[in-house]
Write an enzyme that holds these catalytic residues in place. Structure first.
Site, PDB file in Angstrom:
ATOM      1  N   LYS A  24     -65.656 -15.535  86.804  1.00  0.00           N
ATOM      2  CA  LYS A  24     -64.476 -15.764  85.965  1.00  0.00           C
ATOM      3  C   LYS A  24     -63.842 -17.119  86.289  1.00  0.00           C
ATOM      4  CE  LYS A  24     -61.167 -15.193  83.047  1.00  0.00           C
ATOM      5  NZ  LYS A  24     -60.204 -14.075  83.049  1.00  0.00           N
ATOM      6  N   LYS A  35     -52.712 -20.423  87.073  1.00  0.00           N
ATOM      7  CA  LYS A  35     -53.081 -19.508  88.151  1.00  0.00           C
ATOM      8  C   LYS A  35     -54.594 -19.478  88.353  1.00  0.00           C
ATOM      9  CE  LYS A  35     -53.768 -15.339  87.219  1.00  0.00           C
ATOM     10  NZ  LYS A  35     -54.869 -14.390  86.911  1.00  0.00           N
TER      11      LYS A  35
END
EC number: 1.1.1.60
Length: 296
Positions: free
Chosen positions: A171, A239
């Site tokens: 990811k 983030k």
């Protein structure tokens, strides 16, 4: 059909839980937002009063939370998922968090006889709503095979990518590539417009050639129109870029382009664009080029 506890009914979690309920699974969801619980009930699921209520008796527990502090609180803290899930329960954390947190959760789960997968997703809000997510799972292959029918309800690309934490690494790689493409598409728009070329026409040509990408396919029209309604916010991509950079440091590799993209995303956040879609990197490039950002 499975009894599924679903914790985290945000812009991604709500449609995901609804798809599972529509597929015939018994879904008990929990979120701090009462409106999200109401949406799940309207979709055929059940509202849980708290984490223990969502988890008790579930065969599969799915968490879809913003970041690792929330996962640690919901899963690892006293009174959390691991305290209330029965032995043999399969916990699929579909949040995007640090690989080391996923590994910690897996170890803690194993101590209590709870199977764990890290299974972050790609596709954004649209992918969640259309049940067209890409799901990248880390953990034991047998556990992945056991829960794959559940994942198949949510996504069109469902792949076991390796051991615990591997899903989060994949990811992170996804996010650095997506961020880089957004940055380059933004630069292309600025160059085209500054040169007097219609950006929409130019990007139509790029989308049909080697430069074509999913980002160009889905976002070129809205970017040229300066429509930045969030499907995935700059705040969240910020983030994720931090996760990618931390993973690079831990692996001892240099990712210079990733560092640059992370700075562009951070600049967008500092400029006040954190709540906008990550395609709003266009506004950052415009400001760096001395061109007044155009509003939607």
């Amino acid at each position: 059909m499975s009894r599924i506890g679903f914790i985290g009914l945000g812009v991604m979690g709500t449609p995901m839980a609804a798809h599972l309920a529509a597929a015939g699974h018994e879904v008990r969801g929990f979120d701090l937002n009462a409106g999200a619980l109401a949406k799940l009930v309207a979709a055929g699921g059940r509202a849980a009063a708290a984490v223990p209520d969502a988890v008790s008796g579930a065969e599969v527990v799915i968490t879809m939370l913003p970041d690792h502090p929330q996962v640690e609180q919901v899963v690892l803290a006293p009174g959390g998922v691991l305290d209330h899930a029965g032995r043999g329960t399969l916990l699929a954390d579909m949040s995007t968090i640090r690989p080391e947190t996923s590994i910690e959760v897996a170890k803690a789960g194993a101590d209590k006889g709870i199977r764990v997968l890290d299974a972050p997703v790609s596709g954004g809000q649209a992918g969640a709503e259309q049940a067209a997510l890409s799901i990248m799972a880390g953990g034991d292959a047998a556990d992945f095979a056991a829960v794959k029918p559940v994942f198949d309800v949510l996504g069109t690309t469902v792949v076991h990518v390796g051991p615990h934490g591997a899903g989060q690494v994949v990811k992170a790689a996804n996010q650095l590539v997506v961020g880089g493409i957004y940055g380059l598409v933004a630069e292309a728009i600025v160059l085209l417009e500054a040169s007097g070329v219609d950006a929409g026409t130019g990007l139509d040509v790029l989308a049909g050639g080697l430069a074509g990408s999913r980002v160009l396919e889905l976002k070129r029209t809205s970017m040229v129109a300066r429509e930045f309604r969030p499907g995935f916010r700059i705040d969240l991509h910020h983030k994720d870029m931090g996760i990618a950079l931390a993973a690079a440091r831990q692996s001892g590799v240099a990712l210079p382009m990733t560092g640059l993209v992370a700075q562009l995303v951070a600049a967008g956040r500092a400029m006040g664009y954190g709540s906008l879609d990550h395609s709003a990197l266009l506004k950052v490039i415009e400001e760096l080029s001395g061109r007044s950002p155009q509003e939607a």
